[in-house]
Motif scaffolding. Structure first.
Motif, PDB file in Angstrom:
ATOM      1  N   HIS A   1     -11.750  27.304  47.655  1.00 11.15           N
ATOM      2  CA  HIS A   1     -13.116  26.529  47.250  1.00 11.15           C
ATOM      3  C   HIS A   1     -12.924  26.886  45.686  1.00 11.15           C
ATOM      4  CE1 HIS A   1     -16.897  24.356  47.892  1.00 11.15           C
ATOM      5  NE2 HIS A   1     -17.171  24.987  46.958  1.00 11.15           N
ATOM      6  N   ASN A   2     -13.432  25.911  44.832  1.00 11.70           N
ATOM      7  CA  ASN A   2     -13.789  26.094  43.679  1.00 11.70           C
ATOM      8  C   ASN A   2     -14.983  25.409  43.265  1.00 11.70           C
ATOM      9  OD1 ASN A   2     -13.269  23.336  42.964  1.00 11.70           O
ATOM     10  ND2 ASN A   2     -11.166  23.567  42.637  1.00 11.70           N
ATOM     11  N   PHE A   3     -15.329  26.062  41.954  1.00  6.96           N
ATOM     12  CA  PHE A   3     -16.922  25.890  41.258  1.00  6.96           C
ATOM     13  C   PHE A   3     -16.622  25.372  39.709  1.00  6.96           C
ATOM     14  CE2 PHE A   3     -17.187  28.828  44.535  1.00  6.96           C
ATOM     15  CZ  PHE A   3     -18.496  28.519  45.193  1.00  6.96           C
ATOM     16  N   ILE A   4     -17.583  24.562  39.296  1.00  3.00           N
ATOM     17  CA  ILE A   4     -17.620  24.457  37.784  1.00  3.00           C
ATOM     18  C   ILE A   4     -19.132  24.637  37.664  1.00  3.00           C
ATOM     19  CG2 ILE A   4     -18.002  21.814  37.726  1.00  3.00           C
ATOM     20  CD1 ILE A   4     -16.804  22.039  34.781  1.00  3.00           C
ATOM     21  N   VAL A   5     -19.456  25.729  37.027  1.00  2.10           N
ATOM     22  CA  VAL A   5     -20.851  26.223  36.767  1.00  2.10           C
ATOM     23  C   VAL A   5     -21.646  25.534  35.436  1.00  2.10           C
ATOM     24  CG1 VAL A   5     -22.380  27.981  36.336  1.00  2.10           C
ATOM     25  CG2 VAL A   5     -20.264  28.533  37.743  1.00  2.10           C
ATOM     26  N   ARG A   6     -22.423  24.777  35.348  1.00  2.00           N
ATOM     27  CA  ARG A   6     -22.871  24.049  34.207  1.00  2.00           C
ATOM     28  C   ARG A   6     -24.469  24.664  34.102  1.00  2.00           C
ATOM     29  NH1 ARG A   6     -20.479  18.748  33.374  1.00  2.00           N
ATOM     30  NH2 ARG A   6     -18.987  18.336  34.896  1.00  2.00           N
TER      31      ARG A   6
ATOM     32  N   GLU B   1      -8.912  20.932  26.447  1.00  8.27           N
ATOM     33  CA  GLU B   1      -9.673  20.834  27.743  1.00  8.27           C
ATOM     34  C   GLU B   1      -8.810  20.179  28.996  1.00  8.27           C
ATOM     35  OE1 GLU B   1     -12.781  17.356  29.709  1.00  8.27           O
ATOM     36  OE2 GLU B   1     -12.143  17.248  27.685  1.00  8.27           O
ATOM     37  N   ILE B   2      -9.141  20.651  30.169  1.00 10.26           N
ATOM     38  CA  ILE B   2      -8.388  20.327  31.311  1.00 10.26           C
ATOM     39  C   ILE B   2      -9.508  20.344  32.378  1.00 10.26           C
ATOM     40  CG2 ILE B   2      -7.518  22.482  32.114  1.00 10.26           C
ATOM     41  CD1 ILE B   2      -5.524  19.191  32.261  1.00 10.26           C
ATOM     42  N   ASP B   3      -9.440  19.516  33.593  1.00  7.46           N
ATOM     43  CA  ASP B   3     -10.104  19.398  34.608  1.00  7.46           C
ATOM     44  C   ASP B   3      -9.587  20.352  35.601  1.00  7.46           C
ATOM     45  OD1 ASP B   3     -11.872  19.150  36.952  1.00  7.46           O
ATOM     46  OD2 ASP B   3     -11.187  17.085  37.256  1.00  7.46           O
ATOM     47  N   ILE B   4      -9.765  21.744  35.233  1.00  7.73           N
ATOM     48  CA  ILE B   4      -9.013  22.843  36.253  1.00  7.73           C
ATOM     49  C   ILE B   4      -9.749  22.706  37.729  1.00  7.73           C
ATOM     50  CG2 ILE B   4     -10.522  24.606  35.580  1.00  7.73           C
ATOM     51  CD1 ILE B   4      -6.464  24.369  35.915  1.00  7.73           C
TER      52      ILE B   4
ATOM     53  N   GLY C   1      -8.398  33.449  50.810  1.00  5.79           N
ATOM     54  CA  GLY C   1      -7.944  32.596  49.890  1.00  5.79           C
ATOM     55  C   GLY C   1      -8.339  32.665  48.487  1.00  5.79           C
ATOM     56  N   PRO C   2      -7.728  32.051  47.569  1.00  8.39           N
ATOM     57  CA  PRO C   2      -8.125  31.870  46.370  1.00  8.39           C
ATOM     58  C   PRO C   2      -9.420  31.332  45.961  1.00  8.39           C
ATOM     59  CG  PRO C   2      -6.002  30.798  46.603  1.00  8.39           C
ATOM     60  CD  PRO C   2      -6.373  31.273  47.719  1.00  8.39           C
ATOM     61  N   VAL C   3     -10.387  31.543  45.150  1.00 11.15           N
ATOM     62  CA  VAL C   3     -11.481  30.761  44.666  1.00 11.15           C
ATOM     63  C   VAL C   3     -11.239  30.676  43.263  1.00 11.15           C
ATOM     64  CG1 VAL C   3     -13.933  30.433  44.687  1.00 11.15           C
ATOM     65  CG2 VAL C   3     -12.584  31.376  46.754  1.00 11.15           C
ATOM     66  N   LEU C   4     -11.630  29.701  42.309  1.00  7.39           N
ATOM     67  CA  LEU C   4     -11.511  29.333  41.167  1.00  7.39           C
ATOM     68  C   LEU C   4     -13.082  29.249  40.554  1.00  7.39           C
ATOM     69  CD1 LEU C   4      -9.225  27.905  38.707  1.00  7.39           C
ATOM     70  CD2 LEU C   4     -11.559  26.998  38.642  1.00  7.39           C
ATOM     71  N   ILE C   5     -13.474  29.632  39.605  1.00  6.57           N
ATOM     72  CA  ILE C   5     -14.981  29.438  38.961  1.00  6.57           C
ATOM     73  C   ILE C   5     -14.590  28.948  37.492  1.00  6.57           C
ATOM     74  CG2 ILE C   5     -17.171  30.454  38.492  1.00  6.57           C
ATOM     75  CD1 ILE C   5     -16.419  32.596  40.092  1.00  6.57           C
ATOM     76  N   ASP C   6     -14.934  27.886  37.142  1.00  2.82           N
ATOM     77  CA  ASP C   6     -14.642  27.388  35.895  1.00  2.82           C
ATOM     78  C   ASP C   6     -16.203  27.483  34.967  1.00  2.82           C
ATOM     79  OD1 ASP C   6     -13.118  26.323  33.561  1.00  2.82           O
ATOM     80  OD2 ASP C   6     -13.692  24.212  34.161  1.00  2.82           O
ATOM     81  N   ILE C   7     -16.065  27.775  33.948  1.00  2.00           N
ATOM     82  CA  ILE C   7     -17.440  27.845  33.084  1.00  2.00           C
ATOM     83  C   ILE C   7     -17.485  27.310  31.772  1.00  2.00           C
ATOM     84  CG2 ILE C   7     -19.238  29.737  32.600  1.00  2.00           C
ATOM     85  CD1 ILE C   7     -17.799  31.947  34.368  1.00  2.00           C
ATOM     86  N   PRO C   8     -18.009  26.272  31.566  1.00  2.00           N
ATOM     87  CA  PRO C   8     -18.157  25.883  29.963  1.00  2.00           C
ATOM     88  C   PRO C   8     -18.363  26.924  29.220  1.00  2.00           C
ATOM     89  CG  PRO C   8     -18.885  24.431  31.667  1.00  2.00           C
ATOM     90  CD  PRO C   8     -18.746  25.545  32.345  1.00  2.00           C
TER      91      PRO C   8
ATOM     92  N   THR D   1     -11.962  30.955  34.776  1.00  2.00           N
ATOM     93  CA  THR D   1     -11.580  30.160  33.655  1.00  2.00           C
ATOM     94  C   THR D   1     -12.625  29.661  32.926  1.00  2.00           C
ATOM     95  OG1 THR D   1     -11.335  28.070  34.698  1.00  2.00           O
ATOM     96  CG2 THR D   1      -9.183  29.533  34.751  1.00  2.00           C
ATOM     97  N   CYS D   2     -12.438  29.547  31.427  1.00  2.00           N
ATOM     98  CA  CYS D   2     -13.707  29.179  30.825  1.00  2.00           C
ATOM     99  C   CYS D   2     -13.086  27.537  30.300  1.00  2.00           C
ATOM    100  CB  CYS D   2     -14.065  30.108  29.662  1.00  2.00           C
ATOM    101  SG  CYS D   2     -15.032  31.427  30.287  1.00  2.00           S
ATOM    102  N   ASN D   3     -13.884  26.728  30.013  1.00  4.65           N
ATOM    103  CA  ASN D   3     -13.675  25.473  29.584  1.00  4.65           C
ATOM    104  C   ASN D   3     -14.306  25.076  28.233  1.00  4.65           C
ATOM    105  OD1 ASN D   3     -12.508  22.697  29.699  1.00  4.65           O
ATOM    106  ND2 ASN D   3     -12.682  22.894  31.905  1.00  4.65           N
ATOM    107  N   VAL D   4     -14.254  24.176  27.808  1.00  4.12           N
ATOM    108  CA  VAL D   4     -14.912  23.571  26.444  1.00  4.12           C
ATOM    109  C   VAL D   4     -16.567  23.492  26.765  1.00  4.12           C
ATOM    110  CG1 VAL D   4     -12.665  22.403  25.590  1.00  4.12           C
ATOM    111  CG2 VAL D   4     -14.271  21.124  27.091  1.00  4.12           C
ATOM    112  N   ILE D   5     -17.394  23.549  25.853  1.00  2.00           N
ATOM    113  CA  ILE D   5     -18.716  23.164  26.200  1.00  2.00           C
ATOM    114  C   ILE D   5     -19.008  22.015  27.008  1.00  2.00           C
ATOM    115  CG2 ILE D   5     -19.121  24.568  24.022  1.00  2.00           C
ATOM    116  CD1 ILE D   5     -19.885  22.036  22.604  1.00  2.00           C
ATOM    117  N   ALA D   6     -19.923  22.110  27.717  1.00  2.00           N
ATOM    118  CA  ALA D   6     -20.351  20.933  28.790  1.00  2.00           C
ATOM    119  C   ALA D   6     -20.442  19.694  27.945  1.00  2.00           C
ATOM    120  CB  ALA D   6     -21.713  21.307  29.224  1.00  2.00           C
TER     121      ALA D   6
END
Length: 567
Positions: free
Chosen positions: A128-133, A115-118, A155-162, A100-105
């Protein structure tokens, strides 16, 4: 060489051997979608009608192929629309990576538009999940995510990228697959660790099997995940051990094999449930002792020593106390066990099992109307043994598990843990893309199908030859059955005597739709659909009071099994 974050995402997916991603674009993820456009010949993107459909498609792709499924969505509602699909994959141990992609950092945490804290939302339902800043960490994060998703218990892993990280640049160095998890956190190493099973554990279990007079196997989805179906079959045949399967374990052992007793649990066969109640040794392999199987935990397998084989130590003694456990690779455990087990001939125990197998509900023998069993009997005789079957959730799901003849692994895709209505249509899409040369049949209930029927648009657009059979009883059949049995026939909110007309709906999407009311009409419609090589919807009218039998009431033991119901 410097690459943008969006370019790194695409390159890392290709590194992983990914050929197909499912998703839906939006503002925050536009940089990645621009790179997908530029790399369309290297990486295929499938546009679904809804993000939830994309998540189920990635799930179906993974279950049917054994690969990691990949889904993409934008920020805010795009990301939250993935939640049910991620939870479905989590409950059934499906390897999936959600990007997923998020709003800019600088806008994170400020209630920005979409915006959501996914990562916070999905923490309980991901491995496991990650947010990459930092764009410099993006490549290794993606590599780590794939390793986590497919290693040990998947299992599923989520990566959130601003979004600004997808636009930023850094040096990108390709890495071979065997070097993709060389660092990472110590805690993640613990998550992925697969224990080595000591020889003494294997030897002890072999002795128990050899000494047992009434051994019985309860096989779950872990057998399929670990690619141990051939080892399971070899063990059962060598020691003449009858085999039952959980819902998730269906297709782990051939349905028509002489040692198969069919499904176990609430709607399992008389043979499976009576055998587990009577055996002196129960081998629980790759299964979590779901409440829908064990009923009354105090009385489950009360005469047996229980030995559990599972890759995940958290499953041992969680729902049922076991006498011994082997924690590690199921495939490895069965391979090492096999030479130590004595070869047997069929015994009185096998003869007794065969007697129980002959005891079926009277409704199974009825004819003269369009019954679920008649539908499955005809489909069984018309499709190849490697046909992939998907379902929604409800009565039709149980009928599929009871009546369809699964002969090969990874051919039954269903939501077993979460019980997600709306799962099957998306899963069928993913399975067809992963297996373009195989027949895909989707069995649905009219209640479940309406939840994600918008994915007919995806099926039509890509010309997927999926055959959808709707068991249309004008009701939420499973809930209605409970209302009949336990709520004095108070049918609150379970009657679906209103739109849509599924034939007209199919036509609106450019898919052939046919309504059938008897066996002759069904046979003609199914044969036509099968021969056409095109998508089709068969709306099969069945009686709203059709029951799923046998049935053990929730929380009860096998002695309460219902084989017939007088309405």
């Amino acid at each position: 060489m410097k690459y943008t974050g969006a370019q790194i995402v695409v390159e890392c997916l290709i590194e992983q051997g990914v050929d197909t991603v499912f998703g839906y674009p939006g503002g925050a993820i536009l940089n990645i979608y621009d790179e997908l456009y530029k790399n369309a010949k290297r990486l295929r993107h499938i546009l679904t009608a809804h993000e939830q459909g994309a998540s189920h498609a990635a799930d179906g792709y993974a279950r049917s192929s054994g690969k990691v499924g990949v889904v993409m969505a934008t920020s805010g509602p795009g990301a939250t629309n993935l939640v049910t699909g991620i939870a479905t994959a989590y409950m059934d141990s499906v390897p999936m990576v959600a990007i997923t992609c998020n709003v800019i950092a600088p806008l994170l945490g400020k209630d920005s538009f979409q915006e959501i804290d996914i990562t916070g939302v999905t923490m309980p339902i991901t491995k496991h999940n990650f947010i990459v800043r930092d764009v410099g960490q993006l490549a290794d994060t993606i590599r780590e995510a794939f390793f986590i998703a497919k290693t040990g218990r998947p299992g599923p892993v989520l990566i959130d990228i601003p979004k600004d990280v997808t636009a930023a640049s850094c040096d990108y160095v390709p890495a071979p697959l065997d070097a993709h998890f060389t660092k990472g956190k110590a805690s993640l190493h613990r998550i992925m660790k697969v224990c080595d099973i000591p020889d003494e554990k294997i030897n002890k279990l072999a002795s128990l099997i050899n000494a047992s007079e009434r051994p019985f196997i309860y096989a779950g989805g872990g057998v399929i995940i670990s690619n141990a179906c051939e080892e399971l079959k070899a063990l059962a045949e060598k020691a003449q051990i009858p085999v039952s399967m959980s819902l998730m374990g269906k297709s782990a052992f051939p349905n028509t094999h002489a040692l198969s007793t069919g499904m176990i649990g609430m709607h399992g066969t008389k043979a499976s449930n009576t055998a587990v109640d009577t055996c002196d040794l129960l081998l629980a392999i790759g299964t979590r002792f779901s409440d829908r199987v064990i009923g009354d935990p105090k009385r489950f397998a009360g005469k047996a020593k229980i030995v559990q084989i599972d890759v995940d130590p958290a499953e041992v003694n969680k729902n049922i106390s076991v006498d011994d456990s082997l924690v590690g690779s199921i495939k490895d455990a069965l391979s090492r066990l096999l030479p130590l087990v004595e070869k047997r001939k069929a015994s009185d125990w096998n003869a007794k099992i065969d007697e129980w197998k002959a005891e079926v509900p009277p409704s199974w023998k009825q004819s003269g109307k369009l019954s679920p069993k008649a539908i499955f009997e005809y489909v069984n005789g018309r499709v190849p043994s490697d046909t992939i079957v998907t379902t929604e959730v409800g009565q039709h799901q149980m009928w599929t598990a009871l009546f369809y003849h699964f002969e090969k692994p990874r051919t039954f895709l269903t939501s077993g843990g979460l019980g997600t209505m709306g799962f099957g249509t998306g899963a069928a899409i993913g399975a067809q893309f992963a297996n373009p040369d195989k027949t895909v049949v989707h069995f649905a209930g009219d209640g479940s199908f309406r939840m994600n029927c918008n994915e007919l648009a995806t099926i039509s657009r890509y010309g997927l030859p999926i055959i959808i059979i709707i068991f249309n009883n004008g009701a939420l059949g499973n809930v209605r059955q409970w209302q009949t049995l336990f709520y004095e026939k108070r049918y609150s909110a379970t009657t679906l005597d209103f739109a849509p007309d599924f034939v007209k709906l199919a036509d609106a999407y450019g898919v052939t739709g046919v309504r059938v009311t008897d066996e002759a009409e069904f046979k003609k419609a199914f044969d036509t659909a099968l021969a056409s090589g095109k998508p089709a919807v068969i709306d099969a009218a069945i009686d709203k009071d059709e029951m799923v039998l046998p049935m053990i009431p929730p929380g009860k033991s096998v002695d309460r099994i219902m084989m017939d119901i007088d309405l």
